[in-house]
Design a protein around this motif. Structure first.
Motif, short mmCIF file in Angstrom:
data_model
loop_
_atom_site.label_atom_id
_atom_site.label_comp_id
_atom_site.label_asym_id
_atom_site.label_seq_id
_atom_site.Cartn_x
_atom_site.Cartn_y
_atom_site.Cartn_z
N CYS A 90 32.57 -35.80 -5.88
CA CYS A 90 31.16 -35.97 -5.25
C CYS A 90 30.40 -37.09 -5.74
CB CYS A 90 30.49 -34.71 -4.90
SG CYS A 90 29.69 -34.09 -6.35
N CYS A 102 29.80 -29.90 -5.86
CA CYS A 102 30.92 -29.96 -4.78
C CYS A 102 31.87 -28.89 -5.34
CB CYS A 102 31.66 -31.22 -4.65
SG CYS A 102 32.53 -31.64 -6.14
N CYS A 127 31.70 -28.35 -10.85
CA CYS A 127 30.51 -29.29 -10.47
C CYS A 127 29.53 -28.36 -9.47
CB CYS A 127 31.07 -30.29 -9.75
SG CYS A 127 29.96 -31.39 -8.83
N CYS A 161 31.37 -36.99 -11.31
CA CYS A 161 32.20 -36.23 -10.69
C CYS A 161 33.27 -36.80 -9.84
CB CYS A 161 31.67 -34.96 -9.62
SG CYS A 161 32.73 -34.14 -8.89
N HIS A 165 33.98 -28.93 -7.62
CA HIS A 165 35.14 -29.50 -8.43
C HIS A 165 35.18 -28.92 -9.75
CE1 HIS A 165 38.27 -32.21 -10.03
NE2 HIS A 165 37.30 -32.74 -10.81
N ALA A 216 28.62 -36.71 -8.49
CA ALA A 216 27.53 -36.01 -9.35
C ALA A 216 27.61 -36.29 -10.84
CB ALA A 216 27.61 -34.37 -9.18
FE FE Z 1 31.39 -32.89 -7.58
#
Ligand code: FE
Length: 238
Positions: A226, A193, A190, A223, A195, A228
């Motif tokens: 976060c 963030c 991601c 995500c 991830h 996203a």
């Molecule tokens: Fe994220």
């Protein structure tokens, strides 16, 4: 330098909020600590690029709400990974306003403080704000505070890039570890963030079974850390 040492420092997670004449805003902070008992003062470290930092400097007030261990992904995502520059984070959030006009988030939180800004120190990338505590309360004494360690380990959360505690994911290219692909496909990261989506693990919380390649995730998958969108991920070459 073993950056893992930084992860042994203990932190909580908080929503820091303020309000200017124009708008309310807030963000997720993990650097909040009590600096003195008399007077009671709290310090927070806030990235200069953070919209809320500029607003705290302008308003001279801020609140700190202590996130609880089971705070929803949505509230952490709303305050932790999205800019308040173009959205109103408070529109869908439970909060109240103090007599000084400071918004105080209560959703997903177990306690709160309101502060008047008394000192600002320029730390380079960040501003260190010290506030005298005006008021505070415990909303739910049965809840546990969410610690950064728990957020990382149990909830797979990461610091956003402008947090003082942000640590870049290891650049494994330098370490020459060719383990970029699992037997079920490419890992994706991601860009908001950091991830990492690992197809071998899937995203069980969202009903995505282990073994699901990134390409097969539904278009509305987001995500888990976060919020996203899928398009915000890129192949992870780690
Ligand atoms: Fe994220």
């Amino acid at each position: 330098m073993n950056t893992e040492a930084f992860f042994t420092l203990t932190y909580g997670l908080y929503i820091v909020s303020t309000q200017t004449k124009k708008k309310k805003n807030g963000y997720v902070a993990n650097t909040v600590f009590q600096v003195t008992a008399e007077p009671q003062q709290l310090a927070i470290s806030c990235n200069k690029d953070n919209f809320t930092a500029q607003m705290i400097a302008e308003s001279g007030f801020f609140s700190v709400s202590v996130l609880e261990q089971n705070a929803s992904k949505e509230i952490i995502s709303r305050f932790g990974y999205k800019s308040g520059n173009d959205t109103d984070k408070f529109e869908q959030t439970a909060f109240f306003e103090s007599p000084e006009g400071i918004p105080v988030v209560t959703e997903g939180c177990l306690s709160w403080f309101t502060c008047r800004l008394v000192k600002t120190t320029d730390m380079g990338t960040h501003l260190l704000f010290v506030g005298e505590v005006l008021d505070g309360d415990v909303v739910d004494e049965h809840k546990m505070p969410l610690t950064y360690d728990y957020y990382r380990k149990a909830r797979h959360g990461r610091s956003p890039k402008n947090a003082p505690t942000y640590i870049k994911p290891e650049n494994k290219k330098e370490k020459k570890q060719p383990e970029t692909k699992t037997s079920v496909g490419q890992k994706w990261i991601c860009t908001v963030c950091d991830h990492i989506y690992d197809p071998a693990e899937g995203d069980p919380e969202a009903g995505i079974a282990p073994g699901t390649p990134f390409e097969s995730l539904p278009d509305d998958w987001t995500c888990p850390v976060c919020g996203a969108e899928k398009g915000d991920f890129e192949p992870y070459e780690g």
